[in-house]
Design an enzyme around this catalytic site. Structure first.
Site, PDB file in Angstrom:
ATOM      1  N   GLY A  55       0.841  -1.218   0.000  1.00  0.00           N
ATOM      2  CA  GLY A  55       0.000   0.000   0.000  1.00  0.00           C
ATOM      3  C   GLY A  55       0.865   1.252   0.000  1.00  0.00           C
ATOM      4  N   LEU A  60       0.970   7.624   3.632  1.00  0.00           N
ATOM      5  CA  LEU A  60       2.183   7.396   4.423  1.00  0.00           C
ATOM      6  C   LEU A  60       3.308   6.720   3.639  1.00  0.00           C
ATOM      7  CD1 LEU A  60       0.810   6.197   7.897  1.00  0.00           C
ATOM      8  CD2 LEU A  60       0.933   8.485   6.932  1.00  0.00           C
ATOM      9  N   ASP A  81       2.117  -1.482  -4.601  1.00  0.00           N
ATOM     10  CA  ASP A  81       0.708  -1.081  -4.474  1.00  0.00           C
ATOM     11  C   ASP A  81      -0.031  -1.735  -5.629  1.00  0.00           C
ATOM     12  OD1 ASP A  81      -1.773   0.461  -4.029  1.00  0.00           O
ATOM     13  OD2 ASP A  81      -0.518   1.813  -2.872  1.00  0.00           O
ATOM     14  N   ILE A 100      -2.282  -7.461  -1.831  1.00  0.00           N
ATOM     15  CA  ILE A 100      -2.149  -8.189  -0.559  1.00  0.00           C
ATOM     16  C   ILE A 100      -3.155  -9.332  -0.432  1.00  0.00           C
ATOM     17  CG2 ILE A 100      -1.058  -6.379   0.804  1.00  0.00           C
ATOM     18  CD1 ILE A 100      -4.049  -5.989   1.934  1.00  0.00           C
ATOM     19  N   TYR A 188     -13.163  -0.495  10.279  1.00  0.00           N
ATOM     20  CA  TYR A 188     -11.738  -0.132  10.296  1.00  0.00           C
ATOM     21  C   TYR A 188     -11.145  -0.425  11.676  1.00  0.00           C
ATOM     22  CZ  TYR A 188      -7.701   3.103  10.019  1.00  0.00           C
ATOM     23  OH  TYR A 188      -6.455   3.677  10.026  1.00  0.00           O
ATOM     24  N   LYS A 192      -8.456  -3.311  12.941  1.00  0.00           N
ATOM     25  CA  LYS A 192      -7.163  -2.945  13.542  1.00  0.00           C
ATOM     26  C   LYS A 192      -6.972  -3.638  14.887  1.00  0.00           C
ATOM     27  CE  LYS A 192      -5.393  -0.222  10.401  1.00  0.00           C
ATOM     28  NZ  LYS A 192      -4.132  -0.493   9.716  1.00  0.00           N
TER      29      LYS A 192
HETATM   30  N1  LIG Z   1      -3.146   8.418   7.484  1.00  0.00           N
HETATM   31  C1  LIG Z   1      -3.479   8.390   8.775  1.00  0.00           C
HETATM   32  O1  LIG Z   1      -3.860   9.411   9.359  1.00  0.00           O
HETATM   33  C2  LIG Z   1      -3.345   7.115   9.530  1.00  0.00           C
HETATM   34  C3  LIG Z   1      -3.553   7.112  10.918  1.00  0.00           C
HETATM   35  C4  LIG Z   1      -3.462   5.905  11.622  1.00  0.00           C
HETATM   36  C5  LIG Z   1      -3.128   4.737  10.955  1.00  0.00           C
HETATM   37  N2  LIG Z   1      -2.920   4.764   9.615  1.00  0.00           N
HETATM   38  C6  LIG Z   1      -2.628   3.503   8.935  1.00  0.00           C
HETATM   39  O2  LIG Z   1      -1.498   3.639   8.109  1.00  0.00           O
HETATM   40  C7  LIG Z   1      -1.646   2.845   6.923  1.00  0.00           C
HETATM   41  C8  LIG Z   1      -1.432   3.713   5.701  1.00  0.00           C
HETATM   42  O3  LIG Z   1      -2.383   4.757   5.736  1.00  0.00           O
HETATM   43  P1  LIG Z   1      -2.522   5.780   4.522  1.00  0.00           P
HETATM   44  O4  LIG Z   1      -3.108   7.011   5.104  1.00  0.00           O
HETATM   45  O5  LIG Z   1      -1.240   5.835   3.755  1.00  0.00           O
HETATM   46  O6  LIG Z   1      -3.657   5.049   3.670  1.00  0.00           O
HETATM   47  P2  LIG Z   1      -4.066   5.346   2.140  1.00  0.00           P
HETATM   48  O7  LIG Z   1      -5.509   5.031   2.014  1.00  0.00           O
HETATM   49  O8  LIG Z   1      -3.577   6.664   1.718  1.00  0.00           O
HETATM   50  O9  LIG Z   1      -3.229   4.209   1.375  1.00  0.00           O
HETATM   51  C9  LIG Z   1      -3.552   2.843   1.448  1.00  0.00           C
HETATM   52  C10 LIG Z   1      -3.006   2.168   0.217  1.00  0.00           C
HETATM   53  O10 LIG Z   1      -3.415   0.784   0.223  1.00  0.00           O
HETATM   54  C11 LIG Z   1      -3.562   0.408  -1.128  1.00  0.00           C
HETATM   55  N3  LIG Z   1      -4.371  -0.810  -1.287  1.00  0.00           N
HETATM   56  C12 LIG Z   1      -5.721  -0.931  -1.279  1.00  0.00           C
HETATM   57  N4  LIG Z   1      -6.058  -2.198  -1.569  1.00  0.00           N
HETATM   58  C13 LIG Z   1      -4.919  -2.903  -1.760  1.00  0.00           C
HETATM   59  C14 LIG Z   1      -4.611  -4.241  -2.100  1.00  0.00           C
HETATM   60  N5  LIG Z   1      -5.572  -5.150  -2.327  1.00  0.00           N
HETATM   61  N6  LIG Z   1      -3.312  -4.602  -2.220  1.00  0.00           N
HETATM   62  C15 LIG Z   1      -2.331  -3.706  -2.011  1.00  0.00           C
HETATM   63  N7  LIG Z   1      -2.548  -2.410  -1.700  1.00  0.00           N
HETATM   64  C16 LIG Z   1      -3.833  -2.010  -1.578  1.00  0.00           C
HETATM   65  C17 LIG Z   1      -4.235   1.597  -1.775  1.00  0.00           C
HETATM   66  O11 LIG Z   1      -4.062   1.581  -3.172  1.00  0.00           O
HETATM   67  C18 LIG Z   1      -3.527   2.757  -1.093  1.00  0.00           C
HETATM   68  O12 LIG Z   1      -2.475   3.290  -1.875  1.00  0.00           O
HETATM   69  C19 LIG Z   1      -3.043   2.221   7.005  1.00  0.00           C
HETATM   70  O13 LIG Z   1      -2.932   0.906   7.480  1.00  0.00           O
HETATM   71  C20 LIG Z   1      -3.754   3.080   8.018  1.00  0.00           C
HETATM   72  O14 LIG Z   1      -4.717   2.321   8.726  1.00  0.00           O
HETATM   73  C21 LIG Z   1      -3.024   5.921   8.884  1.00  0.00           C
END
Ligand SMILES: NC(=O)c1ccc[n+]([C@@H]2O[C@H](COP(=O)([O-])OP(=O)(O)OC[C@H]3O[C@@H](n4cnc5c(N)ncnc54)[C@H](O)[C@@H]3O)[C@@H](O)[C@H]2O)c1
Length: 372
Positions: A55, A60, A81, A100, A188, A192
């Site tokens: 991802g 992030l 990704d 994934i 969600y 988690k």
């Molecule tokens: N951004 C935040 O504020 C925040 C806060 C707490 C935790 N997190 C955690 O950090 C992680 C990253 O967050 P983010 O904000 O970058 O999320 P995001 O939604 O920006 O990115 C998630 C990525 O996962 C990819 N994805 C979706 N389905 C997929 C698959 N089948 N195979 C492979 N990739 C796939 C998407 O294409 C996307 O690029 C997540 O697990 C999220 O729960 C984020």
């Protein structure tokens, strides 16, 4: 209007296509002093790990890859990704397709690239997950099963981020300690908690080196992927472009937050912490807590003409069940976590970053669209 419409309706797919537009040609951003200081957490005598990020094109992943590549070498960090990368993502090191949900495909990558560490970012975030629960179950739960089993089979260190969304209405909200009642009310959050528990179980049962940080809302200039804390990013884009912003949370909704540089420092430091310093495998981390009203007041010091209105939607119900203040004292005690950015510093950095790297591109896109 184009930028505004995109930001208003920013569902996951729109945010991603827009991110692709604005990312191209953007310079490496990690310039903070903490980034340079992070090298001290690495054992330079050891062979650098090979790291796979799933991802990786989300909010992030791209910034995380930059930081890891700087410290471990471009070729040692494999970004993956299922969405199409921009040129920049291809220029700085390996990028591959990795779904994934495809266990065999992941297995092939781990073997072919001789992966040592796995950073599992793929997920559907809180607001998007509520709109498509079956897909969230597949991505967030089945996907997690695949990567955790893979990590066990190939003896990988695995990092899985968790979130303030892993808590619920029965949890103490101010402050929310590391270990307490969870019982979240979103798919969600449920996924988690499942990840946290399964990772701890694999650690105790099989010795898996599972590491998990519960992040608060992460604020970066990159358009976010559909979470409940996204307003704290969107206001910079819309506010700088149109001098107005309609907020989907009520003015007094207090939530824990963190600037991206701090989020990545925490991740980096935690990944490199010696096992003997970790008294647990899942830690809260945070930097600050604020309400929309407090953030907008700080932004108005730099942008006095900003006009804000409030129009709460279903994300308010999610935010009402989440922590207001996160207690991360255990992370600070066990492996020395310290944040660098408070709200004032964050606002200055965001205004500069969004103003320089995004607003000119929105304006160009708006000009082009007015001709078609
Ligand atoms: N951004 C935040 O504020 C925040 C806060 C707490 C935790 N997190 C955690 O950090 C992680 C990253 O967050 P983010 O904000 O970058 O999320 P995001 O939604 O920006 O990115 C998630 C990525 O996962 C990819 N994805 C979706 N389905 C997929 C698959 N089948 N195979 C492979 N990739 C796939 C998407 O294409 C996307 O690029 C997540 O697990 C999220 O729960 C984020």
């Amino acid at each position: 209007m184009l930028g505004q419409q995109l930001l208003r309706t920013m569902g996951a797919s729109l945010a991603k296509s827009f991110r692709r537009e604005v990312h191209s040609g953007r310079a490496l951003r990690l310039t903070s002093t903490s980034d340079n200081a992070l090298g001290r957490f690495i054992d330079r005598s050891a062979k650098p790990p090979r790291i796979l990020i799933t991802g990786g094109l989300g909010q992030l992943g791209t910034e995380c890859a930059k930081l890891l590549r700087k410290n471990y070498g471009d070729e040692n960090v494999i970004l993956s990704d299922i969405i199409k990368p921009v040129d920049e993502s291809l220029m700085n090191g390996p990028f591959i397709f990795a779904d994934i949900l495809d266990f065999k495909g992941l297995q092939k990558i781990v073997v072919n690239y001789r992966v040592d560490w796995l950073i599992h970012f793929s997920a559907l975030l809180s607001a998007v997950g509520e709109q498509n629960v079956p897909l969230a179950v597949r991505i967030n739960i089945e996907g997690l099963h695949n990567v955790i089993e893979l990590a066990k089979q190939y003896n990988l260190r695995i990092f899985v981020p968790s979130t303030i969304g892993a808590f619920g209405p029965d949890s103490p909200r101010n402050p929310t300690p590391n270990v307490t009642v969870q019982r979240p009310r979103t798919i969600y959050g449920v996924s988690k908690v499942h990840a946290e528990l399964l990772g701890e179980y694999y650690h105790h049962k099989f010795g898996l080196d599972f590491r998990c940080l519960r992040f608060p809302g992460v604020i970066s200039s990159d358009p976010p992927g559909g979470g409940t804390t996204d307003y704290a990013v969107a206001v910079f884009h819309e506010g700088l472009l149109h001098k107005r912003y309609e907020c989907y949370l009520e003015p007094h909704t207090r939530l824990p937050m963190m600037y991206i540089d701090d989020c990545l420092s925490a991740l980096f430091q935690f990944l490199n912490a010696p096992c003997e310093r970790l008294q647990r495998r899942v830690y809260n981390v945070t930097a600050m807590s604020f309400t929309p009203e407090e953030l907008f007041a700080e932004i108005k010091k730099h942008l006095p003409e900003l006009q804000v209105t409030y129009n709460p939607d279903s994300r308010q119900n999610i935010a009402n069940t989440w922590p207001q203040v996160f207690d991360d004292s255990e992370a600070r005690r066990d492996w020395g976590w310290q944040h660098e950015y408070d709200m004032e510093k964050l606002v200055v950095s965001m205004i500069q970053d969004v103003g320089e790297n995004f607003i000119p591109k929105y304006q160009r896109l708006a000009e082009v669209s007015s001709y078609v």
